[in-house]
Design a protein around this motif. Structure first.
Motif, short mmCIF file in Angstrom:
data_model
loop_
_atom_site.label_atom_id
_atom_site.label_comp_id
_atom_site.label_asym_id
_atom_site.label_seq_id
_atom_site.Cartn_x
_atom_site.Cartn_y
_atom_site.Cartn_z
N LEU A 91 11.25 -13.86 3.46
CA LEU A 91 9.96 -14.09 4.12
C LEU A 91 9.00 -12.94 3.84
O LEU A 91 7.81 -13.15 3.56
CB LEU A 91 10.18 -14.26 5.63
CG LEU A 91 8.95 -14.62 6.46
CD1 LEU A 91 8.38 -15.96 6.03
CD2 LEU A 91 9.27 -14.63 7.95
N ARG A 92 9.52 -11.73 3.87
CA ARG A 92 8.65 -10.58 3.61
C ARG A 92 8.19 -10.55 2.15
O ARG A 92 7.09 -10.05 1.87
CB ARG A 92 9.38 -9.29 3.97
CG ARG A 92 9.60 -9.15 5.47
CD ARG A 92 9.64 -7.72 5.93
NE ARG A 92 9.75 -7.68 7.39
CZ ARG A 92 10.86 -7.34 8.04
NH1 ARG A 92 11.95 -6.95 7.38
NH2 ARG A 92 10.87 -7.34 9.36
N CYS A 93 9.00 -11.07 1.25
CA CYS A 93 8.56 -11.17 -0.15
C CYS A 93 7.41 -12.16 -0.26
O CYS A 93 6.43 -11.93 -1.00
CB CYS A 93 9.72 -11.58 -1.05
SG CYS A 93 10.92 -10.27 -1.32
N PHE A 133 5.28 -12.77 2.04
CA PHE A 133 4.12 -12.06 2.60
C PHE A 133 3.58 -11.04 1.62
O PHE A 133 2.36 -10.82 1.54
CB PHE A 133 4.50 -11.37 3.92
CG PHE A 133 4.78 -12.32 5.04
CD1 PHE A 133 4.56 -13.69 4.90
CD2 PHE A 133 5.26 -11.87 6.26
CE1 PHE A 133 4.82 -14.59 5.94
CE2 PHE A 133 5.50 -12.74 7.32
CZ PHE A 133 5.29 -14.09 7.14
N SER A 134 4.46 -10.40 0.86
CA SER A 134 3.99 -9.42 -0.12
C SER A 134 3.16 -10.10 -1.20
O SER A 134 2.15 -9.56 -1.66
CB SER A 134 5.17 -8.69 -0.75
OG SER A 134 5.73 -7.77 0.17
N ILE A 135 3.59 -11.30 -1.60
CA ILE A 135 2.83 -12.03 -2.62
C ILE A 135 1.49 -12.48 -2.07
O ILE A 135 0.42 -12.23 -2.65
CB ILE A 135 3.66 -13.23 -3.14
CG1 ILE A 135 4.90 -12.73 -3.87
CG2 ILE A 135 2.81 -14.11 -4.04
CD1 ILE A 135 5.91 -13.83 -4.17
N LEU A 136 1.54 -13.14 -0.92
CA LEU A 136 0.29 -13.64 -0.33
C LEU A 136 -0.65 -12.49 0.02
O LEU A 136 -1.88 -12.62 -0.09
CB LEU A 136 0.60 -14.45 0.93
CG LEU A 136 1.05 -15.88 0.69
CD1 LEU A 136 1.41 -16.55 2.01
CD2 LEU A 136 -0.04 -16.68 -0.03
N GLY A 137 -0.09 -11.37 0.44
CA GLY A 137 -0.92 -10.21 0.78
C GLY A 137 -1.69 -9.71 -0.41
O GLY A 137 -2.89 -9.42 -0.31
N GLN A 138 -1.02 -9.60 -1.55
CA GLN A 138 -1.71 -9.16 -2.76
C GLN A 138 -2.84 -10.12 -3.12
O GLN A 138 -3.94 -9.70 -3.51
CB GLN A 138 -0.73 -9.06 -3.92
CG GLN A 138 0.28 -7.94 -3.77
CD GLN A 138 1.30 -7.96 -4.90
OE1 GLN A 138 1.02 -7.53 -6.01
NE2 GLN A 138 2.48 -8.48 -4.61
N PHE A 156 4.03 -7.58 -10.90
CA PHE A 156 4.39 -6.67 -9.81
C PHE A 156 5.44 -7.31 -8.91
O PHE A 156 6.48 -6.71 -8.60
CB PHE A 156 3.12 -6.34 -9.01
CG PHE A 156 3.24 -5.18 -8.06
CD1 PHE A 156 2.89 -3.89 -8.45
CD2 PHE A 156 3.66 -5.38 -6.76
CE1 PHE A 156 2.98 -2.82 -7.57
CE2 PHE A 156 3.75 -4.33 -5.87
CZ PHE A 156 3.41 -3.04 -6.28
N SER A 157 5.21 -8.55 -8.52
CA SER A 157 6.09 -9.21 -7.56
C SER A 157 7.44 -9.57 -8.17
O SER A 157 8.49 -9.40 -7.53
CB SER A 157 5.41 -10.46 -7.01
OG SER A 157 4.15 -10.14 -6.45
N ALA A 195 9.47 -6.44 -8.57
CA ALA A 195 10.00 -6.01 -7.27
C ALA A 195 11.17 -6.89 -6.84
O ALA A 195 12.24 -6.40 -6.45
CB ALA A 195 8.90 -6.03 -6.23
N GLY A 240 -2.93 -4.46 -0.24
CA GLY A 240 -2.93 -5.89 0.06
C GLY A 240 -1.77 -6.28 0.96
O GLY A 240 -1.94 -7.03 1.92
N PHE A 270 -2.33 -7.61 4.83
CA PHE A 270 -1.91 -8.99 5.10
C PHE A 270 -1.36 -9.13 6.51
O PHE A 270 -1.73 -10.06 7.24
CB PHE A 270 -0.86 -9.43 4.09
CG PHE A 270 -0.34 -10.81 4.34
CD1 PHE A 270 -1.04 -11.92 3.90
CD2 PHE A 270 0.86 -11.01 5.01
CE1 PHE A 270 -0.57 -13.20 4.13
CE2 PHE A 270 1.34 -12.29 5.24
CZ PHE A 270 0.62 -13.38 4.80
N PHE A 281 9.49 -2.71 -1.80
CA PHE A 281 8.91 -3.69 -2.73
C PHE A 281 8.02 -3.00 -3.76
O PHE A 281 8.15 -3.21 -4.96
CB PHE A 281 8.12 -4.72 -1.91
CG PHE A 281 7.72 -5.97 -2.64
CD1 PHE A 281 8.53 -7.10 -2.61
CD2 PHE A 281 6.53 -6.03 -3.34
CE1 PHE A 281 8.15 -8.26 -3.26
CE2 PHE A 281 6.14 -7.17 -4.00
CZ PHE A 281 6.96 -8.30 -3.97
#
Lengths: 210, 210
Positions: free
Chosen positions: A153-155, A157-162, A197-198, A201, B161, B165, B197
């Motif tokens: 789930l945090r991954c 969020f990391s993608i959507l955050g970027q 990047f994602s 990671a 980002g 988020f 990450f």
DNA sequence: TTTACTTTCAAACAAGCGTTTGATATGTTG
DNA sequence: CAACATATCAAACGCTTGTTTGAAAGTAAA
């Protein structure tokens, strides 16, 4: 119904289109019924006659079809989840940053996050929740069972955050890097970076815990 | 000046404090001078008397000292840039998500991004630009000269980002994962994930291009 | 044409907004 | 004390807001 559309339906449609413009540009609070009606060439009373209220107009102005077709097309594009992620990020960032009717819907949604109205419930259940599930499945395919559900789930969020960062920070970039423009080439480069990047990671983290 | 502060200075201070609350909660547009004065126990005319206008009050309500001390403390904390990044992310996320006076400043700044007023110029030049430079130097230490300046800038954006988020998506998370709370433990876990990450991604990307 | 219904419109309504005003305290200075 | 500048206050100003009103125009069936 003598014409293609009845006069009433035409007015409704023009109001919805104008509302999307104005809501996206000024936000729900900043948008005025009078400006919407002016752009639609309609009387001020038209909004309340056709939609009951300004809130009712916002509810009808929401449209998530662009986001949905993006996801369904992506699912049948490629069997490799990494490639599908790259493709998704390109389409998603183009939708988010390039000026088109879908980006207006994104603007309306983003403004709801900063300043929620009752419409946020509909946005979350019909657009954001499916998007989270969509990306969750994709991340699951990529990292397999090498991560916990919370980590996956945090991954997501990391993608959507970027992605959303480039959207939110546009007024800042105009001041800090005025030479930087969101043209098609730049948007694709951004999407490629987020993918690189994602994926780097996630692969590294999945390898580490394996 | 018979007392600790003159009556005028006390009123000014109460107005600024109330303004920070109300601007953070409702945004500049949504905040009303009357509500600010009510919370400050002052007359409606006080804002214009002491600050000239609502805009003037916003300008005085901005305060970036929390963000600045966070950065200066970080620089002298550890020689290892990776550890400094971890420390920065923990402090930064606590400032962003935990409820404190600094998080209110973040709320005001975030609202300016979604709906800019003339105050955004001050925010960008005094808070965001230094933060970008600070993170840019940190990323430069981590990836060395193995990345182009453009790549390094995008890594900074990827880190920021991910951080922002969790801030922006709070109203969504309340609806999708109501069991998830931003308590201190959760915030530290989030910060640790962003560090894991991002460091995994940067190390892998730096290795690849090397 | 008459009737009934829908849609549009100019005008007004009530409420809220930021700001201004002029009087009234308050405190400082000659 | 008198004179003065400062600070606070209730009240009002001018304007914009979403919404309502009742009349006018348009449309369709009897």
């Amino acid at each position: 119904m003598s014409d293609i559309q009845s006069g009433s339906e035409q007015t409704r449609a023009r109001l919805i289109e104008a509302a999307r413009e104005v809501f996206a540009q000024y936000g729900f609070q900043g948008a005025t019924v009078r400006e919407i009606c002016r752009r639609a060439g309609a009387n001020v009373a038209a909004v309340n006659y056709h939609f009951g209220s300004k809130d009712g107009l916002l509810a009808e102005a929401l449209n998530f079809s662009g986001l949905k077709t993006l996801q369904t097309n992506n699912l049948s594009a490629d069997p490799c989840p990494e490639k599908r992620l790259r493709l998704f990020l390109k389409d998603f960032m183009l939708m988010l940053l390039d000026e088109n009717s879908a980006s207006r819907q994104c603007r309306i949604m983003a403004r709801e996050l900063a300043d929620p109205t009752p419409a946020l419930d509909k946005i979350v259940s019909e657009a954001i929740a499916p998007l989270h599930e969509f990306l969750g499945r994709m991340v699951g395919e990529i990292v397999g069972d090498k991560m916990s559900a919370a980590q996956q789930l945090r991954c997501v969020f990391s993608i959507l955050g970027q992605c959303s960062f480039y959207y939110h920070t546009e007024p800042v970039l105009q001041r800090l890097h005025p030479e930087l423009r969101y043209d098609a080439a730049e948007i694709e480069a951004i999407a490629a970076h987020i993918a690189d990047f994602s994926l780097a990671a996630m692969n590294q983290l999945a390898r580490r815990t394996a």
